[in-house]
Design a protein around this motif. Structure first.
Motif, PDB file in Angstrom:
ATOM      1  N   ALA A   1       0.837  -1.022   0.092  1.00 29.45           N
ATOM      2  CA  ALA A   1       0.006  -0.187  -0.082  1.00 29.45           C
ATOM      3  C   ALA A   1       1.000   1.321  -0.121  1.00 29.45           C
ATOM      4  O   ALA A   1       0.679   2.162  -0.839  1.00 29.45           O
ATOM      5  CB  ALA A   1      -0.932   0.012   1.215  1.00 29.45           C
ATOM      6  N   ASN A   2       1.876   1.158   0.689  1.00 24.93           N
ATOM      7  CA  ASN A   2       2.807   2.409   0.889  1.00 24.93           C
ATOM      8  C   ASN A   2       3.502   2.582  -0.473  1.00 24.93           C
ATOM      9  O   ASN A   2       3.508   4.012  -0.932  1.00 24.93           O
ATOM     10  CB  ASN A   2       4.065   2.011   1.859  1.00 24.93           C
ATOM     11  N   SER A   3       3.898   1.532  -1.141  1.00 22.86           N
ATOM     12  CA  SER A   3       4.277   1.764  -2.294  1.00 22.86           C
ATOM     13  C   SER A   3       3.355   2.318  -3.434  1.00 22.86           C
ATOM     14  O   SER A   3       3.711   3.004  -4.449  1.00 22.86           O
ATOM     15  CB  SER A   3       5.110   0.480  -3.032  1.00 22.86           C
ATOM     16  N   ARG A   4       2.037   2.071  -3.394  1.00 21.24           N
ATOM     17  CA  ARG A   4       1.174   2.500  -4.142  1.00 21.24           C
ATOM     18  C   ARG A   4       1.032   3.904  -3.885  1.00 21.24           C
ATOM     19  O   ARG A   4       0.736   4.700  -5.004  1.00 21.24           O
ATOM     20  CB  ARG A   4      -0.351   1.909  -3.847  1.00 21.24           C
ATOM     21  N   TYR A   5       0.923   4.432  -2.631  1.00 18.09           N
ATOM     22  CA  TYR A   5       0.857   6.006  -2.403  1.00 18.09           C
ATOM     23  C   TYR A   5       2.156   6.630  -2.835  1.00 18.09           C
ATOM     24  O   TYR A   5       2.056   7.641  -3.374  1.00 18.09           O
ATOM     25  CB  TYR A   5       0.704   6.212  -0.753  1.00 18.09           C
ATOM     26  N   MET A   6       3.492   5.768  -2.507  1.00 17.78           N
ATOM     27  CA  MET A   6       4.542   6.493  -3.077  1.00 17.78           C
ATOM     28  C   MET A   6       4.350   6.900  -4.681  1.00 17.78           C
ATOM     29  O   MET A   6       4.741   7.745  -5.226  1.00 17.78           O
ATOM     30  CB  MET A   6       5.618   5.672  -2.787  1.00 17.78           C
ATOM     31  N   GLN A   7       3.991   5.862  -5.338  1.00 19.73           N
ATOM     32  CA  GLN A   7       3.527   5.874  -6.918  1.00 19.73           C
ATOM     33  C   GLN A   7       2.904   7.008  -7.181  1.00 19.73           C
ATOM     34  O   GLN A   7       3.359   7.987  -8.037  1.00 19.73           O
ATOM     35  CB  GLN A   7       3.033   4.519  -7.228  1.00 19.73           C
TER      36      GLN A   7
END
Lengths: 148, 148
Positions: free
Chosen positions: A112-118
């Motif tokens: 999820a974090n990497s999604r937000y980062m994306q």
DNA sequence: AAAAATAAGTTGATCATGTCAACTAAATGG
DNA sequence: CCATTTAGTTGACATGATCAACTTATTTTT
């Protein structure tokens, strides 16, 4: 009101409006269906809190969200049902329920974090790169000041 | 992954996390009871959309929120019940319902906006003042890029 | 011009998510 | 040892959004 003062007002107004827009897009509807297991924004915040707090009591999970203890119970149960956290009775104080993140929870959180980062990177791509560090400092300071 | 790359990742991660926190505090729970007539965040966004769009169709109100047309109807009705907007049948196309902001709506919108500004100013007070224009530019660009 | 397709808006049923207040159970402290 | 406080849970409820089916109006097709 002086001209200068009016200008400042206008700037702050636009700035706060923009931030609200960003907030909404990053917000409750922001990640819908884009992340594994459909983690909502409050669930994300809760899960992150659990992951950063050793033996996190139920109520504490609700703090960063501004929830009542009742609401905290409910979001914790939801995360537990999804297998992202475990509830363990504290050996010291049997009233307290230590919430701990599971393996799966860690995985989902990272994802999820990497999604937000994306999402965030896409935004950052549109601003002049040399301003990024400055922006980062500012946003971080603002976020930190919210915690008090 | 190079060391430099890792550092960038860490920065972006913290940045996006901070932004999420800000988003939440500015967000659904952010203005609770603090504004006249208890305007929720989606209501605020909807009202602002109406105020900026001449003869705004119902569905269009839902666009910045990511709502279905059903949800748009409901939020429009809510605002109408509060007397903040009027619904007028379009003379050109009788299917379309032109939504227009009322006097009261304008007033409430200004008031809510200044509440948000207040909140935002409190945040800005914690960052070095000379960086404010830079931050403003950046946030504005990011917000604008969301609209496409 | 009539029929079919499309489009705007509404509504009933339902779901998700949070609050409040009342509750249980465990700890604390006079 | 009893009174109070504290952590957590739960039932009743409120809010707010979706979905699918519907009405009404317009546009397109034939």
């Amino acid at each position: 009101m002086s001209e200068e003062r009016k200008l400042t007002e206008a700037i702050v107004s636009e700035l706060s409006r923009s931030l609200i827009e960003i907030a909404w897009h990053f917000g409750p509807k922001g990640l819908r269906g884009e992340c594994c297991d459909d983690l909502t924004m409050p669930e994300f915040i809760a899960l992150e809190k659990v992951s950063m707090t050793p033996d996190c009591p139920v109520q504490v999970v609700g703090h960063p969200l501004g929830f009542t203890k009742s609401g905290a119970t409910r979001i914790v149960n939801r995360l537990a049902r999804k297998g992202l956290i475990d509830k363990v009775k504290s050996p010291q104080d049997a009233r307290i329920c230590c919430v701990v993140i599971t393996e799966k929870g860690e995985r989902i959180l990272r994802s999820a974090n990497s999604r937000y980062m994306q999402k965030f990177k896409e935004l950052l791509a549109k601003v002049p790169p040399e301003t990024v560090p400055e922006v980062m400092k500012t946003v971080t300071v603002m976020a930190r000041s919210l915690k008090r």
